[in-house]
Design an enzyme around this catalytic site. Structure first.
Site, PDB file in Angstrom:
ATOM      1  N   ASP A  56       0.837  -1.198   0.000  1.00 41.52           N
ATOM      2  CA  ASP A  56       0.000   0.000   0.000  1.00 41.52           C
ATOM      3  C   ASP A  56       0.874   1.251   0.000  1.00 41.52           C
ATOM      4  OD1 ASP A  56      -1.975  -1.804   0.157  1.00 41.52           O
ATOM      5  OD2 ASP A  56      -2.767  -1.175   2.098  1.00 41.52           O
ATOM      6  N   ALA A  57       2.000   1.174   0.740  1.00 41.10           N
ATOM      7  CA  ALA A  57       2.865   2.354   0.824  1.00 41.10           C
ATOM      8  C   ALA A  57       3.438   2.690  -0.560  1.00 41.10           C
ATOM      9  CB  ALA A  57       3.993   2.097   1.822  1.00 41.10           C
ATOM     10  N   ASP A  60       0.716   4.245  -2.601  1.00 43.60           N
ATOM     11  CA  ASP A  60       0.505   5.646  -2.227  1.00 43.60           C
ATOM     12  C   ASP A  60       1.576   6.539  -2.835  1.00 43.60           C
ATOM     13  OD1 ASP A  60      -1.764   5.108  -0.789  1.00 43.60           O
ATOM     14  OD2 ASP A  60      -0.745   4.974   1.143  1.00 43.60           O
ATOM     15  N   GLU A 139     -11.635   8.490  13.799  1.00 47.88           N
ATOM     16  CA  GLU A 139     -12.017   7.066  13.798  1.00 47.88           C
ATOM     17  C   GLU A 139     -11.020   6.261  12.978  1.00 47.88           C
ATOM     18  OE1 GLU A 139     -15.497   6.677  10.846  1.00 47.88           O
ATOM     19  OE2 GLU A 139     -15.479   8.804  11.423  1.00 47.88           O
ATOM     20  N   LYS A 141      -9.383   3.928  10.170  1.00 49.11           N
ATOM     21  CA  LYS A 141      -9.642   3.629   8.768  1.00 49.11           C
ATOM     22  C   LYS A 141      -9.521   2.113   8.641  1.00 49.11           C
ATOM     23  CE  LYS A 141      -8.419   5.039   4.114  1.00 49.11           C
ATOM     24  NZ  LYS A 141      -8.112   3.750   3.503  1.00 49.11           N
ATOM     25  N   ASP A 143      -9.317  -1.479   7.062  1.00 55.66           N
ATOM     26  CA  ASP A 143      -8.757  -1.987   5.808  1.00 55.66           C
ATOM     27  C   ASP A 143      -9.604  -3.153   5.312  1.00 55.66           C
ATOM     28  OD1 ASP A 143      -7.115  -2.181   3.684  1.00 55.66           O
ATOM     29  OD2 ASP A 143      -5.423  -3.066   4.762  1.00 55.66           O
ATOM     30  N   ARG A 162     -17.959  -0.610  -4.201  1.00 51.63           N
ATOM     31  CA  ARG A 162     -17.647   0.705  -4.710  1.00 51.63           C
ATOM     32  C   ARG A 162     -17.375   0.705  -6.210  1.00 51.63           C
ATOM     33  NH1 ARG A 162     -12.806   4.274  -2.346  1.00 51.63           N
ATOM     34  NH2 ARG A 162     -11.534   2.686  -3.335  1.00 51.63           N
ATOM     35  N   TYR A 251     -19.981   3.912   8.579  1.00 56.70           N
ATOM     36  CA  TYR A 251     -19.311   5.199   8.813  1.00 56.70           C
ATOM     37  C   TYR A 251     -19.744   6.317   7.862  1.00 56.70           C
ATOM     38  CZ  TYR A 251     -16.261   3.234   5.193  1.00 56.70           C
ATOM     39  OH  TYR A 251     -15.785   2.661   4.051  1.00 56.70           O
ATOM     40  N   LYS A 315     -13.159  13.546  10.207  1.00 53.94           N
ATOM     41  CA  LYS A 315     -14.254  14.119   9.415  1.00 53.94           C
ATOM     42  C   LYS A 315     -14.805  15.310  10.169  1.00 53.94           C
ATOM     43  CE  LYS A 315     -15.543   9.541   7.777  1.00 53.94           C
ATOM     44  NZ  LYS A 315     -16.390   8.378   8.056  1.00 53.94           N
ATOM     45  N   LYS A 339      -2.602   8.394   7.346  1.00 55.20           N
ATOM     46  CA  LYS A 339      -2.139   7.014   7.228  1.00 55.20           C
ATOM     47  C   LYS A 339      -1.084   6.687   8.288  1.00 55.20           C
ATOM     48  CE  LYS A 339      -3.686   4.749   3.766  1.00 55.20           C
ATOM     49  NZ  LYS A 339      -3.287   4.603   2.495  1.00 55.20           N
ATOM     50  N   CYS A 433      23.476 -23.884  -9.343  1.00 56.67           N
ATOM     51  CA  CYS A 433      22.127 -24.083  -8.834  1.00 56.67           C
ATOM     52  C   CYS A 433      22.182 -24.992  -7.601  1.00 56.67           C
ATOM     53  CB  CYS A 433      21.276 -24.705  -9.941  1.00 56.67           C
ATOM     54  SG  CYS A 433      19.703 -25.341  -9.368  1.00 56.67           S
ATOM     55  N   CYS A 436      20.424 -28.586  -8.477  1.00 60.10           N
ATOM     56  CA  CYS A 436      20.953 -29.625  -9.377  1.00 60.10           C
ATOM     57  C   CYS A 436      22.448 -29.487  -9.644  1.00 60.10           C
ATOM     58  CB  CYS A 436      20.189 -29.616 -10.696  1.00 60.10           C
ATOM     59  SG  CYS A 436      20.616 -28.230 -11.749  1.00 60.10           S
ATOM     60  N   CYS A 457      19.337 -21.017 -13.437  1.00 59.44           N
ATOM     61  CA  CYS A 457      19.947 -22.338 -13.534  1.00 59.44           C
ATOM     62  C   CYS A 457      19.931 -22.762 -14.997  1.00 59.44           C
ATOM     63  CB  CYS A 457      19.142 -23.308 -12.685  1.00 59.44           C
ATOM     64  SG  CYS A 457      19.514 -25.021 -13.046  1.00 59.44           S
ATOM     65  N   CYS A 463      17.220 -30.362 -13.835  1.00 57.72           N
ATOM     66  CA  CYS A 463      17.032 -29.744 -12.527  1.00 57.72           C
ATOM     67  C   CYS A 463      15.659 -30.134 -11.961  1.00 57.72           C
ATOM     68  CB  CYS A 463      17.136 -28.229 -12.655  1.00 57.72           C
ATOM     69  SG  CYS A 463      16.934 -27.393 -11.076  1.00 57.72           S
TER      70      CYS A 463
HETATM   71  S1  IVH Z   1     -15.256   7.802   4.874  1.00 54.83           S
HETATM   72  C1  IVH Z   1     -16.346  10.406   1.149  1.00 54.83           C
HETATM   73  N1  IVH Z   1     -14.466   6.421   6.939  1.00 54.83           N
HETATM   74  O1  IVH Z   1     -11.329   4.259   2.992  1.00 54.83           O
HETATM   75  C2  IVH Z   1     -15.516   9.586   2.023  1.00 54.83           C
HETATM   76  N2  IVH Z   1     -13.819   5.654   4.816  1.00 54.83           N
HETATM   77  O2  IVH Z   1      -9.847   5.963   0.955  1.00 54.83           O
HETATM   78  C3  IVH Z   1     -16.155   8.339   2.447  1.00 54.83           C
HETATM   79  N3  IVH Z   1     -12.550   3.573   4.871  1.00 54.83           N
HETATM   80  O3  IVH Z   1     -13.477   4.077   0.272  1.00 54.83           O
HETATM   81  C4  IVH Z   1     -15.254   7.435   3.171  1.00 54.83           C
HETATM   82  N4  IVH Z   1     -12.582   3.285   7.031  1.00 54.83           N
HETATM   83  O4  IVH Z   1     -13.395   2.090   1.880  1.00 54.83           O
HETATM   84  C5  IVH Z   1     -14.438   6.526   5.616  1.00 54.83           C
HETATM   85  N5  IVH Z   1     -13.899   5.267   8.867  1.00 54.83           N
HETATM   86  C6  IVH Z   1     -13.886   5.386   7.554  1.00 54.83           C
HETATM   87  C7  IVH Z   1     -13.238   4.438   6.757  1.00 54.83           C
HETATM   88  C8  IVH Z   1     -13.219   4.612   5.383  1.00 54.83           C
HETATM   89  C9  IVH Z   1     -12.196   2.779   5.892  1.00 54.83           C
HETATM   90  C10 IVH Z   1     -12.223   3.311   3.469  1.00 54.83           C
HETATM   91  C11 IVH Z   1     -13.387   3.344   2.531  1.00 54.83           C
HETATM   92  C12 IVH Z   1     -13.078   4.416   1.544  1.00 54.83           C
HETATM   93  C13 IVH Z   1     -11.593   4.526   1.655  1.00 54.83           C
HETATM   94  C14 IVH Z   1     -11.162   5.914   1.318  1.00 54.83           C
END
Ligand code: IVH
Length: 714
Positions: A56-57, A60, A139, A141, A143, A162, A251, A315, A339, A433, A436, A457, A463
């Site tokens: 993921d890193a 990103d 809150e 996030k 995964d 989605r 959420y 948020k 993140k 190798c 072998c 090899c 082998c």
């Molecule tokens: S809010 C308009 N809250 O993260 C924004 N998303 O990169 C609506 N996700 O597609 C998303 N935990 O799949 C929100 N507490 C959380 C979340 C969350 C995981 C995921 C979600 C979203 C993605 C955004």
């Protein structure tokens, strides 16, 4: 895990590492195109196949680079810019759902400064000074994968993934089986219609249980809980989803007749009253330092959680302000994901082991003192290749830093030099190798002229790590093409110890005659089928020399090269003798003749010499030639009516296979091509011919039936 890397040219590699500030406009155009393609590819792997290739890193980082280039060159922003896209278009197999309100994504920040900027931007946009209090929900996030749950009359009528944010997959039947998701909400104040959004996820304990079960059943083991959740949700048979332990946190929301509150937190409270699970760590925070403190608290407790989280989402609480702020490209201005950095740990590099893959690639694997990173015990990590070990400067016995970034593929970042023991030993990459004993070589890449990073090899035929693949190649259609032996049966013969290497195929009948358990007595076989197989094998003792050469599976020697070699050397004896000579002395006449054959360059010549330089391989070839007598290719018939003509075969041929037709045409001096152009002389079309036939007609190319073709060539 071996990664499939997309092949980049050196120039692309260089550009991909160039600081954004140094890019010229021309570079930026190319780099944006590369990033759009690369991000789209990774999106498809992640969202559609549930099988990501990069961490993921790293993902990103690609997106950040794209954003940075777009910020510097706003006029170059592409229509298909990844910044305007989330996820990947839905996969086939499920009905499609157009989201009434798009399911967009969140912007990311990676440090405290990023959070400060996020809040400052909101204040600037709303014209608020630094003193005006602003509340945010803070809150985790989660995964997992996001889902939209549409209720009408309180009943769950549609659940959609989605997808690309605008169109997702209809997974209603599957979601109805998830216990956490209410199928019917009876509360009087539940709006109609109403779409609850949130995350479907799988807990670590459920994931471990599922994988143990999958392993027992010999089924696919999932790489991480997110992939397991996605794979479980996207089952075409909902009863499979029902058997998978999926969970849900709410959420957000989509289309809503009305809202139960005027704050984010107020809506969460209503969610809870209506029976939707909320994340227990979510809270309402009223100041920036409290947000950051909560971030750190949750991060500290992260490893102990029974589900994966990859950051914190802030948020803005007031919905009227959310409304005013709106969205920028794919994400809201009023929310952001902070993140977590990749989790790191230090441990000892005990050893480096070499694994030999089925294609002969030698991959070094770090053997580590077991250590827990992000809740997972890690004891192996791939080091990719020799250069990677050198680049990282690793020694056996070193204390190393290990990173596991939001996924399960652990990476070694490098050694901790001030903890290096005197006894730490540099690692010497093997030149043979380990399976072998054949030489392992790094080839020269013909495109770049540089040495390949991967060591291979050269003992392909003997082998054990590569045997089955080589056997499959040996019997394949364009090689020996033995009727009755395909990929599956060769695997069975191998597993049962009947065929270990190619010569065994030709001694099968003789060995069977003396065997205690005859093939005809084995399950699935009878007298007739066994005899048929022996006959089919015997019939291939006279394959043409080009097929024989191709079947050896020498690297870079495909059908065309095999044909060139067969034509040049004429007989098997001559070919083998010349190749032995070439292998013995790369300065000698035999090698130079080989390298100078039109169509054979230094890379191919070196690969052939490497192959014949291995005594084991030569022994197998000699053994084979006791039972097989390859036939010289007929000289190209320059007098044939199709000599020098360009021919395309399309549709189903009824009197011969495509491969036969091609071989025959080439024997008669024709050139067989895969696509139709103005230069094509004949298109031979059988039933089911499609676009090639149409192209031929459009271009006025002569079209023949199979019969007409056969008549033409006599
Ligand atoms: S809010 C308009 N809250 O993260 C924004 N998303 O990169 C609506 N996700 O597609 C998303 N935990 O799949 C929100 N507490 C959380 C979340 C969350 C995981 C995921 C979600 C979203 C993605 C955004």
């Amino acid at each position: 895990m071996a990664k499939k890397q997309d092949k980049k040219t050196d120039k692309e590699v260089e550009r991909a590492e160039e600081p954004v500030a140094d890019l010229t406009e021309a570079d930026a155009i190319e780099e944006l195109a590369r990033l759009a393609a690369e991000i789209a590819r990774h999106d498809a792997l992640y969202y559609r196949k549930d099988d990501p290739e990069i961490s993921d890193a790293d993902y990103d980082r690609l997106r950040q680079r794209n954003d940075a280039i777009e910020a510097r060159f706003p006029t170059l922003i592409r229509d298909d810019s990844p910044a305007n896209r989330v996820g990947a278009a839905p996969a086939d197999g499920f009905g499609k759902v157009t989201h009434a309100v798009p399911m967009l994504s969140l912007g990311n920040v990676f440090d405290d400064d990023g959070v400060h900027e996020f809040v400052d931007r909101i204040r600037r946009f709303l014209g608020l000074d630094a003193e005006t209090p602003l509340a945010f929900t803070t809150e985790p996030k989660i995964d997992g994968l996001s889902i939209g749950l549409r209720y009408e009359g309180g009943r769950l009528v549609q659940a959609a993934t989605r997808g690309d944010g605008y169109v997702g997959e209809n997974v209603t039947a599957n979601v109805l089986t998830i216990g956490d998701v209410p199928n019917h909400v009876k509360a009087r104040d539940f709006p109609d219609p109403f779409e609850v959004r949130g995350e479907i996820y799988m807990s670590h304990s459920a994931f471990a249980g599922l994988n143990a079960e999958q392993e027992r059943a010999g089924a696919k083991v999932f790489a991480n809980p997110r992939n397991a959740a996605a794979g479980s949700l996207r089952q075409l048979d909902a009863s499979v989803t029902a058997s998978r332990p999926l969970q849900f946190f709410a959420y957000a929301w989509g289309e809503a007749a009305n809202l139960p509150a005027d704050t984010q937190w107020g809506v969460y409270e209503a969610f809870a009253r209506w029976g939707f699970p909320l994340n227990p760590l979510a809270k309402l925070t009223t100041a920036l330092d409290e947000m950051l403190r909560t971030y750190r608290e949750i991060e500290e407790g992260r490893a102990a959680l029974d589900y994966d989280i990859d950051g914190i989402v802030y948020k803005l609480d007031r919905l009227d302000l959310q409304e005013r702020l709106g969205f920028v490209s794919r994400s809201p201005r009023w929310a952001v994901a902070h993140k977590f950095p990749a989790e790191k740990a230090s441990t000892i590099l005990r050893d480096i082991e070499i694994q030999v893959g089925r294609t002969g690639a030698l991959t070094p694997v770090a053997k580590l003192e077991p250590v827990t990173v992000g809740g997972v015990v890690v004891q192996n990590a791939t080091l990719h290749n020799e250069d990677e070990i050198a680049r990282k400067g690793l020694r056996i016995g070193d204390t190393v830093i290990l990173q596991r970034a939001g996924d399960v593929i652990p990476q070694i970042l490098g050694p901790v030099l001030d903890r290096r023991a005197k006894s730490a030993k540099p690692y010497v990459f093997p030149t043979v190798c380990p399976v072998c004993g054949s030489h392992a070589v790094r080839e020269i890449n013909p495109n770049t002229g540089k040495e390949d990073a991967v060591s291979r090899c050269t003992g392909g035929l003997i082998c054990p790590a590569q045997r089955v693949e080589r056997l499959k190649h040996f019997v394949s259609r364009n090689a020996f093409d033995i009727e009755g032996i395909g990929e599956k049966s060769i695997q069975t013969f191998y597993d049962e110890g009947l065929i270990q290497s190619p010569p065994d195929i030709f001694t099968l009948a003789a060995r069977d005659a003396d065997a205690e358990e005859k093939l005809s007595e084995r399950e699935g076989w009878g007298e007739t089928s066994a005899q048929k197989l022996f006959d089919a094998i015997a019939a291939r003792r006279n394959v043409t020399l080009d097929r024989f050469i191709y079947s050896l599976g020498i690297r870079h020697v495909g059908e065309i090269t095999a044909r060139l070699l067969a034509r040049n050397y004429g007989t098997a004896a001559h070919f083998v003798e010349a190749m032995r000579e070439a292998a013995k002395d790369r300065e000698g006449a035999a090698y130079s003749e080989l390298e100078n054959i039109d169509g054979i360059g230094p890379t191919v010549a070196a690969a052939i010499a490497d192959f014949f330089g291995e005594p084991h391989n030569v022994a197998v070839v000699d053994e084979l030639l006791k039972d097989v007598s390859p036939q010289a290719l007929e000289a190209v018939d320059n007098a044939s009516p199709v000599s020098g003509k360009a021919v395309v075969f399309t549709g189903t041929l009824e009197q011969m296979t495509r491969a036969e037709a091609k071989a025959q045409a080439e024997r008669l001096g024709a050139k067989v091509a895969g696509s139709v152009s103005k230069k094509t002389d004949y298109v031979v079309a059988g039933p089911g011919a499609g676009s090639k036939l149409k192209n031929a007609k459009d271009l006025g190319v002569e079209v023949l039936t199979e019969d007409e073709w056969l008549k033409l060539v006599g």
